[in-house]
Scaffold this motif. Structure first.
Motif, mmCIF file in Angstrom:
data_model
loop_
_atom_site.group_PDB
_atom_site.id
_atom_site.type_symbol
_atom_site.label_atom_id
_atom_site.label_comp_id
_atom_site.label_asym_id
_atom_site.label_seq_id
_atom_site.Cartn_x
_atom_site.Cartn_y
_atom_site.Cartn_z
ATOM 1 N N MET A 138 104.206 -19.111 136.042
ATOM 2 C CA MET A 138 102.861 -18.715 135.318
ATOM 3 C C MET A 138 102.437 -17.453 136.110
ATOM 4 S SD MET A 138 100.370 -21.688 136.918
ATOM 5 C CE MET A 138 101.310 -22.832 136.146
ATOM 6 N N PRO A 139 101.718 -16.527 135.578
ATOM 7 C CA PRO A 139 101.290 -15.352 136.328
ATOM 8 C C PRO A 139 100.195 -15.917 137.718
ATOM 9 C CG PRO A 139 100.696 -15.103 134.183
ATOM 10 C CD PRO A 139 101.315 -16.478 134.218
ATOM 11 N N THR A 140 100.421 -15.449 138.810
ATOM 12 C CA THR A 140 99.716 -15.678 139.865
ATOM 13 C C THR A 140 98.336 -15.763 139.779
ATOM 14 O OG1 THR A 140 99.635 -13.617 140.714
ATOM 15 C CG2 THR A 140 101.396 -14.964 141.760
ATOM 16 N N ARG A 141 97.725 -15.091 138.755
ATOM 17 C CA ARG A 141 96.236 -15.468 138.432
ATOM 18 C C ARG A 141 96.002 -16.057 137.379
ATOM 19 N NH1 ARG A 141 93.979 -9.095 138.743
ATOM 20 N NH2 ARG A 141 96.167 -8.433 137.851
ATOM 21 N N HIS A 142 96.909 -16.877 136.887
ATOM 22 C CA HIS A 142 96.801 -17.975 135.833
ATOM 23 C C HIS A 142 95.785 -18.787 136.230
ATOM 24 C CE1 HIS A 142 97.588 -20.312 132.238
ATOM 25 N NE2 HIS A 142 98.105 -19.487 131.478
ATOM 26 N N GLN A 143 94.924 -19.589 135.089
ATOM 27 C CA GLN A 143 93.993 -20.424 135.351
ATOM 28 C C GLN A 143 94.801 -21.812 135.847
ATOM 29 O OE1 GLN A 143 92.074 -21.374 131.734
ATOM 30 N NE2 GLN A 143 93.890 -21.782 130.452
ATOM 31 N N LEU A 144 95.937 -22.034 135.386
ATOM 32 C CA LEU A 144 96.846 -23.163 135.593
ATOM 33 C C LEU A 144 97.153 -23.148 137.356
ATOM 34 C CD1 LEU A 144 98.955 -23.887 132.404
ATOM 35 C CD2 LEU A 144 96.674 -25.066 133.230
ATOM 36 N N THR A 145 97.058 -22.215 137.981
ATOM 37 C CA THR A 145 97.652 -22.165 139.351
ATOM 38 C C THR A 145 96.658 -23.032 140.203
ATOM 39 O OG1 THR A 145 96.002 -20.123 139.739
ATOM 40 C CG2 THR A 145 98.571 -19.688 139.368
ATOM 41 N N ALA A 146 95.453 -23.513 139.684
ATOM 42 C CA ALA A 146 94.537 -24.369 140.264
ATOM 43 C C ALA A 146 95.344 -25.673 140.629
ATOM 44 C CB ALA A 146 93.166 -24.636 139.432
ATOM 45 N N PHE A 147 96.343 -26.232 139.839
ATOM 46 C CA PHE A 147 97.079 -27.386 139.863
ATOM 47 C C PHE A 147 98.138 -27.354 140.726
ATOM 48 C CE2 PHE A 147 94.812 -27.402 135.926
ATOM 49 C CZ PHE A 147 94.021 -28.349 136.062
ATOM 50 N N THR B 247 114.088 -11.281 132.093
ATOM 51 C CA THR B 247 112.810 -10.510 131.248
ATOM 52 C C THR B 247 111.683 -11.341 131.140
ATOM 53 O OG1 THR B 247 114.520 -9.415 130.264
ATOM 54 C CG2 THR B 247 112.447 -9.463 129.302
ATOM 55 N N ALA B 248 111.915 -12.606 130.946
ATOM 56 C CA ALA B 248 110.955 -13.585 130.853
ATOM 57 C C ALA B 248 110.028 -13.545 131.845
ATOM 58 C CB ALA B 248 111.418 -15.085 130.530
ATOM 59 N N LEU B 249 110.733 -13.699 133.297
ATOM 60 C CA LEU B 249 109.899 -13.831 134.319
ATOM 61 C C LEU B 249 109.197 -12.401 134.676
ATOM 62 C CD1 LEU B 249 112.302 -15.709 136.871
ATOM 63 C CD2 LEU B 249 110.413 -16.371 135.815
ATOM 64 N N GLY B 250 109.840 -11.148 134.228
ATOM 65 C CA GLY B 250 109.029 -10.146 134.249
ATOM 66 C C GLY B 250 107.843 -10.021 133.358
ATOM 67 N N LEU B 251 108.064 -10.570 132.305
ATOM 68 C CA LEU B 251 106.708 -10.690 131.251
ATOM 69 C C LEU B 251 105.655 -11.661 131.943
ATOM 70 C CD1 LEU B 251 108.528 -10.658 127.924
ATOM 71 C CD2 LEU B 251 107.221 -8.727 128.867
ATOM 72 N N VAL B 252 106.027 -12.826 132.541
ATOM 73 C CA VAL B 252 105.406 -13.474 133.114
ATOM 74 C C VAL B 252 104.474 -12.830 134.155
ATOM 75 C CG1 VAL B 252 105.013 -15.753 134.678
ATOM 76 C CG2 VAL B 252 106.284 -15.852 132.628
ATOM 77 N N ALA B 253 105.170 -11.868 135.065
ATOM 78 C CA ALA B 253 104.568 -11.348 136.220
ATOM 79 C C ALA B 253 103.574 -10.436 135.663
ATOM 80 C CB ALA B 253 105.555 -10.694 137.016
ATOM 81 N N ALA B 254 103.725 -9.738 134.331
ATOM 82 C CA ALA B 254 102.816 -8.900 133.945
ATOM 83 C C ALA B 254 101.801 -9.804 133.094
ATOM 84 C CB ALA B 254 103.511 -8.068 132.795
ATOM 85 N N GLY B 255 101.640 -10.850 133.143
ATOM 86 C CA GLY B 255 100.453 -11.430 132.604
ATOM 87 C C GLY B 255 100.638 -11.702 131.252
ATOM 88 N N ALA B 256 101.737 -11.667 130.446
ATOM 89 C CA ALA B 256 101.918 -12.040 128.844
ATOM 90 C C ALA B 256 101.945 -13.571 128.650
ATOM 91 C CB ALA B 256 103.489 -11.452 128.551
ATOM 92 N N GLY B 257 101.859 -14.262 129.562
ATOM 93 C CA GLY B 257 101.811 -15.910 129.401
ATOM 94 C C GLY B 257 102.632 -16.702 130.243
ATOM 95 N N ILE B 258 102.858 -17.943 129.981
ATOM 96 C CA ILE B 258 103.632 -18.762 130.914
ATOM 97 C C ILE B 258 104.956 -18.848 130.319
ATOM 98 C CG2 ILE B 258 101.513 -20.091 131.572
ATOM 99 C CD1 ILE B 258 102.721 -22.389 129.637
ATOM 100 N N SER B 259 105.756 -19.404 131.127
ATOM 101 C CA SER B 259 107.283 -19.579 130.463
ATOM 102 C C SER B 259 107.799 -20.990 131.188
ATOM 103 C CB SER B 259 108.239 -18.621 130.875
ATOM 104 O OG SER B 259 109.676 -18.765 130.171
ATOM 105 N N PHE B 260 108.832 -21.527 130.506
ATOM 106 C CA PHE B 260 109.434 -22.791 131.271
ATOM 107 C C PHE B 260 110.981 -22.420 131.533
ATOM 108 C CE2 PHE B 260 106.296 -23.915 128.215
ATOM 109 C CZ PHE B 260 105.573 -24.922 128.827
ATOM 110 N N VAL B 261 111.389 -22.609 133.040
ATOM 111 C CA VAL B 261 112.474 -22.455 133.733
ATOM 112 C C VAL B 261 113.049 -23.494 134.298
ATOM 113 C CG1 VAL B 261 111.946 -20.052 133.894
ATOM 114 C CG2 VAL B 261 111.320 -21.495 135.714
ATOM 115 N N PRO B 262 114.225 -23.586 134.368
ATOM 116 C CA PRO B 262 115.021 -24.654 135.393
ATOM 117 C C PRO B 262 114.515 -24.614 136.802
ATOM 118 C CG PRO B 262 116.588 -23.532 134.024
ATOM 119 C CD PRO B 262 115.406 -22.675 133.972
ATOM 120 N N ALA B 263 114.271 -25.766 137.323
ATOM 121 C CA ALA B 263 113.570 -25.841 138.742
ATOM 122 C C ALA B 263 114.259 -24.965 139.788
ATOM 123 C CB ALA B 263 113.615 -27.349 139.392
#
Length: 321
Positions: free
Chosen positions: A191-200, A250-266
């Motif tokens: 998730m983007p570092t400023r995403h609301q879910l970072t509270a968890f 590319t997915a991580l780049g878009l996440v960093a740009a605030g486009a949304g969350i993504s799901f990735v292997p641990a």
């Protein structure tokens, strides 16, 4: 009566052609005599009797239509043609020996080429260790790499443009394809570092409902996105698929740009991508299998050696706590 076949061969030799009766052994015999300048020592070196050796050299001279040795000289002396043939015989023997060694190395899987297709996330998991182990064992094998989606790996195997693939998820069962599960990793949220879910510290599963997501192509199948969507959907959780990315980078780049969350292997969390935070899910219900896949009828010895390393790696992973 003149033999018609022999006459045609003699005419070919006289015209500069090469008789079909000439063989590698003639060059080997001549080289021994030319280097020893003595029929007795050459015969001992070749582990044959002297009379047959002399006969073979005579036959070679007759086939070529030139004198190679001055036999009246003591020791024997090469003619100008003989000196030229010795030089060429050494080069031919060396090239032949090299060819034999190269073929044997390929036959043992110690040389040749191996083409590998892989899902981008495989490079964060077990694939680098497998590749390093294989390079240590078979350094002369040339490796080539192509990053592909799972469905593209299946197609590449069918068209023989790759020898082996590392797919997330595994491929649709096929009678021509062998598959081996290497590892099953939990999927985590990027998730983007400023995403609301970072509270968890860990994201509650229900908080994923209606989240805007950056995902991979759903079609053609198999697709990691379908795996995620179907598993979450079975629990009443829907995602808003707002953006599609062909690969994890590319997915991580878009996440960093605030486009949304993504799901990735641990294992991807080790990337420490700027602008992205990786958070586990609670409860953990999403998993990503990574599978090695190859054609059953691939006879490459290099692939056989590679598969042996995969088997050893899989055994170590299974034995680890």
């Amino acid at each position: 009566m003149t033999d018609a076949s022999g006459g045609s061969e003699n005419r070919a030799a006289a015209a500069g052609g090469v008789s079909s009766r000439l063989e590698m052994r003639h060059l080997r015999y001549f080289r021994a005599v030319a280097e020893e300048l003595n029929f007795t020592r050459a015969a001992e070196r070749l582990h044959i009797a002297q009379p047959p050796l002399s006969q073979q050299i005579r036959q070679l001279e007759e086939e070529l239509g030139v004198l190679l040795l001055e036999r009246d000289a003591r020791p024997l002396r090469l003619t100008e043609a003989g000196a030229m043939l010795l030089e060429r015989a050494i080069a031919i023997s060396s090239a032949f020996d090299t060819a034999v060694q190269d073929v044997r190395r390929i036959g043992r899987g110690q040389s040749g080429k191996l083409c590998i297709g892989f899902a981008g996330s495989a490079m964060y998991s077990v694939l680098p260790d497998i590749l390093n182990t294989f390079r240590d064992a078979c350094p002369a094998v040339e490796l080539s790499f192509t990053e592909l989606l799972a469905a593209e790996i299946a197609e590449a195997l069918a068209h023989r443009s790759i020898d082996i693939g590392f797919s997330r998820p595994g491929l649709v069962p096929d009678e021509h394809i062998e598959q081996r599960l290497l590892v099953t990793e939990p999927l985590i949220v990027a998730m983007p570092t400023r995403h609301q879910l970072t509270a968890f510290a860990t994201v509650p599963l229900e908080k994923l409902h209606r989240q805007v997501a950056v995902m991979y192509p759903r079609f053609p199948t198999p697709s990691l996105t379908n795996l995620v969507v179907e598993e979450l959907g079975s629990r009443g959780i829907e995602l808003v698929l707002a953006q599609e990315a062909r690969d994890i980078h590319t997915a991580l780049g878009l996440v960093a740009a605030g486009a949304g969350i993504s799901f990735v292997p641990a294992s991807t969390a080790q990337a420490n991508r700027a602008g992205v935070r990786f958070v586990p899910i609670e409860p953990q219900v999403l998993f990503s299998p990574m599978t090695a896949v190859w054609r059953k009828n691939n006879s490459s010895a290099a692939l056989t050696n590679f598969l042996q390393i995969i088997a050893e790696q899989s055994s170590r992973l299974a034995a680890s706590p």
